[in-house]
Design a protein around this motif. Sequence first.
Motif, PDB file in Angstrom:
ATOM      1  N   GLU A 222       1.239  -1.232   0.199  1.00 19.02           N
ATOM      2  CA  GLU A 222       0.403  -0.048  -0.212  1.00 19.02           C
ATOM      3  C   GLU A 222       0.751   1.145   0.189  1.00 19.02           C
ATOM      4  N   ALA A 223       2.096   1.344   0.555  1.00 17.05           N
ATOM      5  CA  ALA A 223       3.023   2.960   0.953  1.00 17.05           C
ATOM      6  C   ALA A 223       4.053   2.856   0.309  1.00 17.05           C
ATOM      7  N   ASN A 224       4.219   1.338  -0.922  1.00 19.44           N
ATOM      8  CA  ASN A 224       4.946   1.362  -1.435  1.00 19.44           C
ATOM      9  C   ASN A 224       6.487   1.259  -1.180  1.00 19.44           C
ATOM     10  N   GLN A 225       6.694   0.673  -0.225  1.00 19.70           N
ATOM     11  CA  GLN A 225       7.873   0.194   1.185  1.00 19.70           C
ATOM     12  C   GLN A 225       8.969  -0.279   0.377  1.00 19.70           C
ATOM     13  N   PHE A 226       9.052  -0.548  -1.262  1.00 17.21           N
ATOM     14  CA  PHE A 226       9.393  -1.477  -1.274  1.00 17.21           C
ATOM     15  C   PHE A 226      11.351  -1.725  -1.468  1.00 17.21           C
ATOM     16  N   ASP A 227      11.491  -0.272  -0.611  1.00 14.95           N
ATOM     17  CA  ASP A 227      13.448   0.125  -0.065  1.00 14.95           C
ATOM     18  C   ASP A 227      13.028  -1.292   1.156  1.00 14.95           C
ATOM     19  N   THR A 228      12.454  -1.813   1.731  1.00 15.83           N
ATOM     20  CA  THR A 228      12.316  -2.498   3.074  1.00 15.83           C
ATOM     21  C   THR A 228      12.545  -3.779   2.422  1.00 15.83           C
ATOM     22  N   ILE A 229      12.664  -4.435   0.897  1.00 19.44           N
ATOM     23  CA  ILE A 229      13.723  -5.511   0.408  1.00 19.44           C
ATOM     24  C   ILE A 229      14.773  -5.684   0.969  1.00 19.44           C
ATOM     25  N   ARG A 301      -2.607  -9.815  -7.641  1.00 14.19           N
ATOM     26  CA  ARG A 301      -2.925  -8.932  -6.433  1.00 14.19           C
ATOM     27  C   ARG A 301      -1.187  -8.702  -6.374  1.00 14.19           C
ATOM     28  N   TYR A 302      -0.170  -9.727  -6.374  1.00 12.79           N
ATOM     29  CA  TYR A 302       0.999  -9.179  -6.334  1.00 12.79           C
ATOM     30  C   TYR A 302       1.724  -9.366  -7.157  1.00 12.79           C
ATOM     31  N   THR A 303       1.383  -9.689  -8.212  1.00 12.30           N
ATOM     32  CA  THR A 303       1.981  -9.188  -9.755  1.00 12.30           C
ATOM     33  C   THR A 303       2.195  -7.699  -9.960  1.00 12.30           C
ATOM     34  N   ASN A 304       1.639  -7.075  -9.622  1.00 13.58           N
ATOM     35  CA  ASN A 304       1.137  -5.863  -9.988  1.00 13.58           C
ATOM     36  C   ASN A 304       2.363  -4.315  -9.089  1.00 13.58           C
ATOM     37  N   PHE A 305       3.102  -4.772  -8.493  1.00 13.10           N
ATOM     38  CA  PHE A 305       3.270  -4.043  -7.352  1.00 13.10           C
ATOM     39  C   PHE A 305       4.849  -3.485  -8.439  1.00 13.10           C
ATOM     40  N   GLU A 306       5.524  -4.114  -9.197  1.00  8.35           N
ATOM     41  CA  GLU A 306       6.731  -4.144  -9.785  1.00  8.35           C
ATOM     42  C   GLU A 306       6.659  -2.488 -10.372  1.00  8.35           C
ATOM     43  N   GLU A 307       6.037  -1.869 -11.808  1.00  6.87           N
ATOM     44  CA  GLU A 307       5.379  -0.796 -11.731  1.00  6.87           C
ATOM     45  C   GLU A 307       5.361   0.183 -10.853  1.00  6.87           C
ATOM     46  N   GLN A 308       4.530   0.169 -10.168  1.00  8.13           N
ATOM     47  CA  GLN A 308       4.482   1.541  -8.852  1.00  8.13           C
ATOM     48  C   GLN A 308       6.022   1.598  -8.459  1.00  8.13           C
ATOM     49  N   VAL A 309       6.795   0.487  -8.068  1.00  9.36           N
ATOM     50  CA  VAL A 309       7.945   0.392  -7.768  1.00  9.36           C
ATOM     51  C   VAL A 309       9.258   1.497  -9.222  1.00  9.36           C
ATOM     52  N   PHE A 414      13.833  18.856   4.900  1.00 13.36           N
ATOM     53  CA  PHE A 414      13.788  17.542   4.791  1.00 13.36           C
ATOM     54  C   PHE A 414      13.027  16.606   3.568  1.00 13.36           C
ATOM     55  N   VAL A 415      13.827  15.957   3.215  1.00 18.54           N
ATOM     56  CA  VAL A 415      12.766  14.645   2.421  1.00 18.54           C
ATOM     57  C   VAL A 415      12.650  13.506   2.806  1.00 18.54           C
ATOM     58  N   VAL A 416      11.291  12.970   2.510  1.00 19.80           N
ATOM     59  CA  VAL A 416      11.375  12.041   2.639  1.00 19.80           C
ATOM     60  C   VAL A 416      10.643  10.756   1.082  1.00 19.80           C
ATOM     61  N   PRO A 417      11.863   9.952   1.029  1.00 18.65           N
ATOM     62  CA  PRO A 417      11.274   9.824  -0.283  1.00 18.65           C
ATOM     63  C   PRO A 417      10.358   8.589  -0.371  1.00 18.65           C
ATOM     64  N   ILE A 418       9.814   7.433   0.329  1.00 21.33           N
ATOM     65  CA  ILE A 418       8.928   6.687   0.205  1.00 21.33           C
ATOM     66  C   ILE A 418       7.661   7.070   0.983  1.00 21.33           C
ATOM     67  N   PRO A 419       5.898   6.823   0.615  1.00 17.29           N
ATOM     68  CA  PRO A 419       5.712   6.474  -0.601  1.00 17.29           C
ATOM     69  C   PRO A 419       6.072   7.460  -1.839  1.00 17.29           C
ATOM     70  N   GLU A 420       6.354   8.111  -1.583  1.00 17.76           N
ATOM     71  CA  GLU A 420       7.110   9.022  -2.634  1.00 17.76           C
ATOM     72  C   GLU A 420       7.696  10.460  -2.446  1.00 17.76           C
ATOM     73  N   VAL A 421       8.068  11.080  -3.078  1.00 14.49           N
ATOM     74  CA  VAL A 421       8.938  12.704  -2.880  1.00 14.49           C
ATOM     75  C   VAL A 421       7.838  13.360  -2.200  1.00 14.49           C
ATOM     76  N   LYS A 422       8.591  13.476  -1.359  1.00 12.31           N
ATOM     77  CA  LYS A 422       7.750  14.797  -0.358  1.00 12.31           C
ATOM     78  C   LYS A 422       8.525  15.632   0.384  1.00 12.31           C
ATOM     79  N   ILE A 423       8.702  16.890   0.208  1.00 13.43           N
ATOM     80  CA  ILE A 423       9.319  17.874   0.790  1.00 13.43           C
ATOM     81  C   ILE A 423       8.828  18.710   2.239  1.00 13.43           C
TER      82      ILE A 423
END
Length: 425
Positions: A222-229, A301-309, A414-423
Amino acid sequence: MQQAETLQARDELTQKAPLCRFCETPLHHTFVDLGMSPLCESYLSLEQLNQMEVFYPLHVRVCDHCFLVQLEAYVSPEHIFTEYAYFSSYADTWLKQCKAYTDQVVERFNLNGTSQVIELASNDGYLLQYFVEKNIPSLGIEPATNIAKVAIAKGIPTLNEFFGQACARKLVQQGKQADLIAANNVLAHVPDLNDFIAGIKILLKPQGVFTGEIQHLMRLMEANQFDTIYHEHFCYHTFTTLEKIFAAHGMVLFDVEELPTHGGSIRIYARHQNDSSKPISDRAIELRQCEEQAGFTTLERYTNFEEQVRETKRKLLDFLIKAKREGRAIAGYGAPGKGNTLLNYCGIRTDFLDYTVDRNPYKHGKFLPGTHIPIYPPSKIQETKPDYVLILPWNFKDEIMEQMSSIREWGGQFVVPIPEVKIYS
């Protein structure tokens, strides 16, 4: 003839495919492929910068039978965890949660001086210290030698070895069984899930309780947290899949809590199947239904995640390229495992990030794996006054922005990169 060749080719492919670490079904479906990356906690010394560095695939697959999302064990856990750079006690927010958890389970399960608490992967004693304070007999089991030594020095009884059935049987022979077994953010790190959970069943008293905190795959997506992989995380769990895994070992998940930790975690409560004193809670039933409604019992549900990343990578690079073209200075805050996944996947090196800082003195003077970004103490930010501070451990962003609020004195943001770039100004 052609059909026979097709079947033979399929059989060869099946033989080559990695097998699910729970149910042993061949894995043919990609969840996300993050390319090649070094081990995320393998920080480099100055002397190592000019030496060969090993990169491994970060190709995550999903089992089409049990829906366990998993990474192949490209590296043995002994190689990863014998010397480890993550010390839990450097995160204040986490320590507060551990103290609250201790108070809660002591009251709920009537733990006292005659009880036995055992924590698996107990790190530096960050949790067990609160049980020791209450004079409840406690034992940590920690595979990383450098971290186990720190816990022992604090007065936390700690066994320095990997946990599984062999370790559990040895403890039972010594007369140790647990009223409470805790394992926080550990199940992701376990390559042999079946051995680990079978060990829990052996070590747990008939009326005992296991609690485990696990990053929730539903929230990760949901929150696009691919960096926790990363390579240290072999598995990514939903509540539904965990229920299947524990049931296979004669255990029942009877309760669950949803937590904000690590961007969205669950705390599961398990008991022996024949312990009727702990009925299954409404929370457990509701979360299972919630996951089913969100599609987590279907492969799509699982195979659609890659494009989001991929889109998140593009947006972060867009921001960094624009900032550098405008002559802005950018520093990082933190040197967590998740930061190394993000930086390596996005190809962010010192051309974008001048340096990063971390509160853990173990990392000072070292360099991030793969990207070779130098790590300094937090005081470096005050010295260089960057325009932007990129917060890599975004799950602690509020705590970090409070600690580093002085950057606003020179107009830093400050810049937070996840779920998307926010300043954040």
